[in-house]
Each structure stands twice: as structure tokens, then as C-alpha cells.
Design an enzyme around this catalytic site. Structure first.
Site, mmCIF file in Angstrom:
data_model
loop_
_atom_site.group_PDB
_atom_site.id
_atom_site.type_symbol
_atom_site.label_atom_id
_atom_site.label_comp_id
_atom_site.label_asym_id
_atom_site.label_seq_id
_atom_site.Cartn_x
_atom_site.Cartn_y
_atom_site.Cartn_z
ATOM 1 N N ASP A 26 0.836 -1.210 0.000
ATOM 2 C CA ASP A 26 0.000 0.000 0.000
ATOM 3 C C ASP A 26 0.867 1.254 0.000
ATOM 4 O O ASP A 26 1.979 1.248 0.517
ATOM 5 C CB ASP A 26 -0.933 -0.030 1.233
ATOM 6 C CG ASP A 26 -2.093 0.945 1.087
ATOM 7 O OD1 ASP A 26 -2.375 1.371 -0.059
ATOM 8 O OD2 ASP A 26 -2.703 1.285 2.113
ATOM 9 N N ASN A 74 -11.174 -2.859 -4.970
ATOM 10 C CA ASN A 74 -10.459 -1.835 -5.741
ATOM 11 C C ASN A 74 -11.172 -1.435 -7.042
ATOM 12 O O ASN A 74 -10.839 -0.426 -7.652
ATOM 13 C CB ASN A 74 -9.016 -2.259 -6.033
ATOM 14 C CG ASN A 74 -8.079 -2.120 -4.840
ATOM 15 O OD1 ASN A 74 -7.160 -2.908 -4.644
ATOM 16 N ND2 ASN A 74 -8.313 -1.105 -4.010
HETATM 17 C C1 IPE Z 1 -5.348 -2.783 -0.034
HETATM 18 O O1 IPE Z 1 -5.045 -1.444 -0.239
HETATM 19 C C2 IPE Z 1 -5.362 -3.507 -1.339
HETATM 20 C C3 IPE Z 1 -4.094 -3.597 -2.041
HETATM 21 C C4 IPE Z 1 -2.925 -3.161 -1.655
HETATM 22 C C5 IPE Z 1 -4.149 -4.295 -3.294
HETATM 23 P P1 IPE Z 1 -6.173 -0.329 -0.337
HETATM 24 O O2 IPE Z 1 -5.466 0.965 -0.506
HETATM 25 O O3 IPE Z 1 -7.174 -0.696 -1.357
HETATM 26 O O4 IPE Z 1 -6.852 -0.449 1.111
HETATM 27 P P2 IPE Z 1 -7.807 0.551 1.903
HETATM 28 O O5 IPE Z 1 -8.898 0.958 0.982
HETATM 29 O O6 IPE Z 1 -6.971 1.722 2.304
HETATM 30 O O7 IPE Z 1 -8.257 -0.238 3.081
HETATM 31 C C1 IPE Z 2 -1.701 0.198 -3.329
HETATM 32 O O1 IPE Z 2 -1.440 1.558 -3.348
HETATM 33 C C2 IPE Z 2 -1.912 -0.359 -4.713
HETATM 34 C C3 IPE Z 2 -3.285 -0.792 -5.013
HETATM 35 C C4 IPE Z 2 -4.276 -0.830 -4.185
HETATM 36 C C5 IPE Z 2 -3.526 -1.225 -6.375
HETATM 37 P P1 IPE Z 2 -2.621 2.605 -3.306
HETATM 38 O O2 IPE Z 2 -3.024 2.930 -4.697
HETATM 39 O O3 IPE Z 2 -3.712 2.154 -2.422
HETATM 40 O O4 IPE Z 2 -1.888 3.880 -2.669
HETATM 41 P P2 IPE Z 2 -2.482 4.892 -1.602
HETATM 42 O O5 IPE Z 2 -2.965 4.090 -0.450
HETATM 43 O O6 IPE Z 2 -3.600 5.608 -2.279
HETATM 44 O O7 IPE Z 2 -1.336 5.778 -1.278
HETATM 45 MG MG MG Z 3 -4.129 2.408 -0.473
#
Ligand code: IPE
Ligand code: IPE
Ligand code: MG
Length: 265
Positions: A26, A74
Site C-alpha cells: 500500500d 479496488n
Molecule cells: C489494499 O489497499 C489492497 C491492495 C494493496 C491491493 P487499499 O489501498 O485498497 O486499502 P484501503 O482501501 O486503504 O483499506
Molecule cells: C496500493 O497503493 C496499490 C493498489 C491498491 C492497487 P494505493 O493505490 O492504495 O496507494 P495509496 O494508499 O492511495 O497511497
Molecule cells: Mg491504499
């Protein structure tokens, strides 16, 4: 290979180096935002980190690495970000699968693949088939994965195949139907990006996993950051419900040889 054991039914063997690491990667979006770049630049950079993490885990003697790449939630993101992630997935599959195979890595994908376009499904199936016999290291990508989906699909498939079990079934009946049925339960869970939640990742399998949360954003998660996580793991006492005294006794009961052997392994 014997079927993986369940940490709630028996006490698993534990080793100094985690056998299985599961990571929520993340913080890509924030990494990009901090640099005044579009969010997707963070995802692109995150792929580099995946390469580093795979190499580092192999060097450290980890056997299974499971990475959360796209959750079942997602899809709620803006359409253009979802489209970019799908394209990135295709590009990475095209470029990397042969390299994984050359390095003796078994490649697996877990998640509800039915939502992906046929080209992606084909790439995944071909990659899995090509690398199926590799035993050195298993890289699993969780794509359109959700822990609740996993429990539900496992129960549905179990009952479809063994209708009589609707009257009652055991953990051991269900286990073979989980998406991750080929791997031991994760020893170490890592979440980068600062959030302290599971976000519907491996709900069942994390029952006795050691949890590690770091503020480091995924694109910045380097070898040193991985080593810090492993060091933190090595300081934990994994009790699986027992008392600390019982754990110490079980370690000295075999002259500490179990641990000593694993340290040198
Ligand atoms: C969790 O990250 C899913 C992945 C890293 C693929 P998210 O960024 O989607 O999680 P939330 O929404 O902050 O819980
Ligand atoms: C994790 O990084 C990757 C996916 C969920 C695909 P994020 O895209 O959630 O990054 P933040 O949390 O917005 O910084
Ligand atoms: Mg995220």
C-alpha cells in the site's frame, strides 16, 4: 509435498526465517502525490519494488511470497486508474513470467479471475502452467482477491462436490478449497503505507500470523525495510495459544536443536 497444516488444529513448525510472507503493498498513490506525479506513476514504480522484494525474499530463504495487488474492492476506484492497473498487469505478465521461470519461481494468482478480460486470464493460466513444476520459491499475486470471497468460494465448491457435507463439515474438509491451499499459513504479514487494517486480505490464513505495519510507502520498501520486518518477526514469541513457559519448554525439550537446526538451515 504434504498438505499444509492448520495453526488452529496443530502447532506448526516455525523457523527463524519466515517461510511465508504476505504483503499488502500500500501507498503507491501517496508516493506519487508526494512527488506531484499522477497516482499511476506510483503503481508503475511499485512494480520495481515487487522485483526487489522477490529477489530479497529468495536470498533470505523465504519460500512463499504472497502479494496483494488488487482487492475485490479496488473496482470502486476511478475507471481510468482501474484501466491503468489492468494494463500494467498485462504488461508485467508479458515481460516477467519467462524471467520468473528462468529463476525457478512458481507463479500463482489467487482471486476471482472471472472479472478479468480473457487476455489476462490466458496470460495467468499460461504462466501458472509454465512454472508449475518449480519448487524453489512460490510467488503468488492476489488479484481481485478478497478474504470473504475466498471463504465463500471454498464453501460453495466444497458443497458442490460433496453435497452430503451440507449437514456438517470440518475445517479439514474446507481447507483444500481455499485459493492458497498449496501454501503454509503466512508466518509474517507486512502492510506498508501506514494503515493498520487487513482490508479483506487473507482473513482465514492470518489467524496466527505475526503482523507488521510500517509507514514506509510501497515504492520505498527496499531490502533494508524487508530486513527490519524480518528482524521484528524474529523477536516475536509465537505461542499459538500456549503460555510462554510451555513454549520455552518445547524449545528446550528437544535441546533447542529444532531452532538451532533451522538457524543454520
Ligand atoms: C489494499 O489497499 C489492497 C491492495 C494493496 C491491493 P487499499 O489501498 O485498497 O486499502 P484501503 O482501501 O486503504 O483499506
Ligand atoms: C496500493 O497503493 C496499490 C493498489 C491498491 C492497487 P494505493 O493505490 O492504495 O496507494 P495509496 O494508499 O492511495 O497511497
Ligand atoms: Mg491504499
Amino acid at each position: 509435498m504434504p498438505p499444509p497444516t492448520s495453526s488452529t488444529r496443530e502447532i506448526p513448525d516455525i523457523s527463524t526465517v519466515p517461510r511465508h510472507i504476505a504483503i499488502i503493498m500500500d501507498g503507491n498513490g501517496r508516493w506519487a502525490k508526494n512527488r506531484f506525479l499522477p497516482r499511476v506513476a506510483g503503481h508503475k514504480r511499485g512494480v520495481e519494488t515487487v522485483r526487489t522484494a522477490v529477489k530479497a525474499c529468495m536470498e533470505r530463504g523465504v519460500e512463499f511470497l504472497t502479494l496483494f495487488a488488487f482487492s475485490s474492492e479496488n473496482w470502486r476506484r476511478p475507471t481510468d486508474e482501474v484501466a491503468f492497473l489492468m494494463q500494467l498487469f498485462i504488461t508485467v505478465l508479458e515481460q516477467e513470467v519467462t524471467k520468473l521461470h528462468e529463476n525457478g519461481i512458481r507463479f500463482k494468482v489467487i482471486g476471482d479471475l472471472s472479472k478479468f478480460e480473457s487476455k489476462i486470464i490466458e496470460f495467468i493460466r499460461n504462466g501458472e502452467a509454465l512454472t508449475a513444476e518449480n519448487t524453489r520459491f512460490t510467488l503468488t499475486i492476489a488479484a481481485n482477491y478478497g478474504g470473504r470471497w475466498d471463504v465463500m468460494q471454498a464453501m460453495r465448491r466444497l458443497l458442490a462436490e460433496h453435497a452430503h457435507l451440507a449437514a456438517g463439515f470440518e475445517e479439514s474438509d474446507l481447507m483444500p478449497y481455499f485459493a492458497l491451499n498449496y501454501a503454509p499459513e503466512p508466518d509474517l504479514f507486512i502492510r506498508t503505507g501506514g494503515e493498520k487494517r487487513i482490508s479483506n486480505f487473507l482473513l482465514w490464513q492470518l489467524a496466527y500470523t505475526e503482523l507488521y505495519f510500517t509507514d514506509t510507502l510501497w515504492p520505498d520498501f527496499d531490502r533494508r525495510a524487508l530486513d527490519l520486518a524480518i528482524q521484528s518477526y524474529q523477536q516475536r514469541e509465537r505461542r499459538f495459544g500456549r503460555t510462554s513457559e510451555q513454549v520455552q519448554k518445547s524449545l528446550s525439550g528437544n535441546g533447542g536443536s529444532e531452532l538451532a537446526a533451522k538457524r543454520t538451515a
